[in-house]
Every structure is written in structure tokens, then in C-alpha cells.
Design a protein around this motif. Structure first.
Motif, PDB file in Angstrom:
ATOM      1  N   ILE A   1       0.802  -1.217   0.000  1.00  0.00           N
ATOM      2  CA  ILE A   1       0.000   0.000   0.000  1.00  0.00           C
ATOM      3  C   ILE A   1       0.842   1.278   0.000  1.00  0.00           C
ATOM      4  N   GLY A   2       1.998   1.247   0.630  1.00  0.00           N
ATOM      5  CA  GLY A   2       2.785   2.472   0.723  1.00  0.00           C
ATOM      6  C   GLY A   2       3.834   2.637  -0.353  1.00  0.00           C
ATOM      7  N   ALA A   3       4.068   1.597  -1.163  1.00  0.00           N
ATOM      8  CA  ALA A   3       5.162   1.631  -2.139  1.00  0.00           C
ATOM      9  C   ALA A   3       5.068   2.786  -3.132  1.00  0.00           C
ATOM     10  N   PRO A   4       3.872   3.093  -3.686  1.00  0.00           N
ATOM     11  CA  PRO A   4       3.823   4.180  -4.674  1.00  0.00           C
ATOM     12  C   PRO A   4       4.242   5.544  -4.123  1.00  0.00           C
ATOM     13  N   MET A   5       4.160   5.718  -2.815  1.00  0.00           N
ATOM     14  CA  MET A   5       4.515   7.012  -2.242  1.00  0.00           C
ATOM     15  C   MET A   5       5.997   7.329  -2.401  1.00  0.00           C
ATOM     16  N   ALA A   6       6.828   6.308  -2.652  1.00  0.00           N
ATOM     17  CA  ALA A   6       8.247   6.570  -2.903  1.00  0.00           C
ATOM     18  C   ALA A   6       8.420   7.422  -4.147  1.00  0.00           C
ATOM     19  N   LEU A   7       7.551   7.211  -5.156  1.00  0.00           N
ATOM     20  CA  LEU A   7       7.606   8.038  -6.360  1.00  0.00           C
ATOM     21  C   LEU A   7       7.160   9.467  -6.047  1.00  0.00           C
ATOM     22  N   THR A   8       6.186   9.595  -5.170  1.00  0.00           N
ATOM     23  CA  THR A   8       5.760  10.933  -4.747  1.00  0.00           C
ATOM     24  C   THR A   8       6.895  11.653  -4.024  1.00  0.00           C
ATOM     25  N   LEU A   9       7.602  10.939  -3.162  1.00  0.00           N
ATOM     26  CA  LEU A   9       8.726  11.547  -2.447  1.00  0.00           C
ATOM     27  C   LEU A   9       9.818  11.984  -3.421  1.00  0.00           C
ATOM     28  N   ALA A  10      10.074  11.152  -4.440  1.00  0.00           N
ATOM     29  CA  ALA A  10      11.058  11.521  -5.455  1.00  0.00           C
ATOM     30  C   ALA A  10      10.629  12.796  -6.164  1.00  0.00           C
ATOM     31  N   GLY A  11       9.337  12.877  -6.478  1.00  0.00           N
ATOM     32  CA  GLY A  11       8.833  14.072  -7.138  1.00  0.00           C
ATOM     33  C   GLY A  11       8.914  15.306  -6.253  1.00  0.00           C
TER      34      GLY A  11
END
Length: 258
Positions: free
Chosen positions: A93-103
């Protein structure tokens, strides 16, 4: 580093899911473009920001949020809803947020690049202190995701406690650094960020060891890489920690403005 971690991690996990939904190609494409934009920005000697890079990083942030929604829906639609069983074995559930953090870090980098070099600000606040607090929140979120998956693994190796203890401590030191008066030493927070960064790199080796311990070990890498501990995941801690180091540098630079 965060974009690279997302690229390889999402590629591995979505390959395991056989790309049954065409949307599963999206994070691979977006993280690839984000990685390219980040590398271009790092090598660009022009001190001004780039609208193209800024747009790519903003797209990464939005894509991560949408991916979080997809994963949350995937967990909730299963029988039993939001149970530990489904949180453990459905889409992380939390994995996609890593892309948000990168952004987010990419957008911040472009904003700081285009700001007053003597006193950079974000949303009207000192850039270093704002980024330090934001990075502490990122570390807390990354810790929750690692904690969930290591809890699934029953913390069978004592080293599995490190990603759920060291990052929160480093995050607390970072918040403390953001509240210190100008000129105060930031040595503790710096050591904390370097420790988390090293932990992220060392985590790859530990996950590789976990793959080796599975039936067939590395000789059966086609299956064990997919089903074993995810090799590309730990560097996400390193990427966030490097953002924390950048925040501390901005805080220290504010001492020298005239």
C-alpha cells in the motif's frame, strides 16, 4: 536515487503481477523519466530552474498519489478488506509514495535552484528548515512501509529492526536541527542522515542474503528475486536521507548570508 529505487522495485513487483492491468506500466515509465530529469538537473550548470524538469517532477508526485489510491483500492476490495493478511500479501500500500517523495524532492530542488542563493525560501519559509521537517516526515512514512513488511517477516533476523528504529531517531534529530538557532551545530543530525543512507545501501546486501537463503538460492534467481526480499527497496531510505543532508546544508549556508 529514489527514482531509481522506484523504477527497479515497481518493475520487479509489477512483473510478478504479470502486468495484468495496463496501468502497471505507468510507474515504470514515469520513474524512468524522473530519473532522467534528475540526472540532467544534477549535471546542468545553468543556475536557473527548468520548466520541463519541474513538470516531470510534479508528474512523478501526482503519479505516486494516484498509485497509492490504486493500491489502497486493491487491498480494500479483497475479502476481509483492510486486514493484516491483505496488507501483507496484496499490492504494497505504501510503495507508490516513494515516487511521490522523489517528485517532491525534485520539485524542491528546482525551486531552490531558482531561489535567492543567499536566502532560499519554500512557500515563504526558510528552505533548509522546511525541507528538514518534510524529510523527517518522509522518513517516518518510509519506516511505516518497511515496518509492515518486516513484521510480515516476523523480524526473524535482528537486523530487520534497524529500518524501524534508526530512521525515526534520525528524523527526530532532523526536526531538532530545524528548530535550533542559527550557528548551532548540526553534527548529530548529519551523522543520523549518513547512518540512514548507509543503512539503505547495506539493506541491499542483507536482502541479497535473504534471497540466497531461499530454496535454490541465487541459482534459482528467476523465482527468488521475485518472491524474496526486494533488492531495490532499501535505497529509498538512502534517497530520503540525502534530501535530509541537503536540508542541513541549506540551514548551515544561512549562517553566512550578509
Amino acid at each position: 536515487m529514489l527514482a531509481a529505487s522506484v523504477l527497479f522495485d515497481s518493475g520487479l513487483e509489477h512483473y510478478r503481477g504479470q502486468f495484468f492491468n495496463r496501468a502497471m506500466y505507468t510507474p515504470i515509465v514515469v520513474s524512468s523519466v524522473t530519473l532522467a530529469a534528475s540526472l540532467h538537473g544534477a549535471g546542468d550548470t545553468d543556475p536557473s530552474s527548468s520548466r520541463v524538469r519541474h513538470g516531470v517532477q510534479a508528474l512523478a508526485g501526482l503519479t505516486g498519489l494516484i498509485g497509492f489510491g490504486f493500491h489502497a483500492y486493491n487491498v480494500g476490495k479483497r475479502e476481509g478488506g483492510y486486514s493484516f493478511q491483505n496488507l501483507f500479501y496484496s499490492a504494497p500500500i505504501g510503495a507508490p509514495m516513494a515516487l511521490t517523495l522523489a517528485g517532491v524532492l525534485g520539485v524542491v530542488a528546482e525551486r531552490v535552484r531558482d531561489a535567492d542563493p543567499d536566502e532560499p525560501r519554500l512557500a515563504g519559509l526558510p528552505a533548509g528548515r522546511s525541507l528538514a521537517v518534510a524529510t523527517a516526515g518522509m522518513l517516518a512514512g518510509t519506516t511505516l512501509e518497511a515496518g509492515l513488511l518486516h513484521f510480515r517477516g516476523a523480524f526473524q533476523n535482528p537486523a530487520m529492526f534497524v529500518p524501524v528504529t534508526l530512521p525515526p531517531l534520525a528524523a527526530a534529530l532532523l526536526v531538532r536541527a530545524a528548530t535550533k538557532p542559527e550557528g548551532a551545530s548540526q553534527a548529530g543530525a548529519k551523522w543520523g542522515m549518513w547512518a540512514v543512507s548507509a543503512m539503505g545501501v547495506g539493506g541491499v546486501a542483507l536482502h541479497a542474503y535473504g534471497v540466497a537463503r531461499m530454496m535454490g538460492g541465487w541459482a534459482n534467481w528467476r523465482q527468488n528475486l521475485i518472491d524474496g526480499p526486494p533488492l531495490p527497496a532499501p535505497p529509498s531510505f538512502s534517497g530520503v536521507a540525502l534530501g535530509g543532508l541537503a536540508a542541513l546544508e541549506l540551514i548551515e549556508r544561512s549562517r553566512f548570508r550578509f
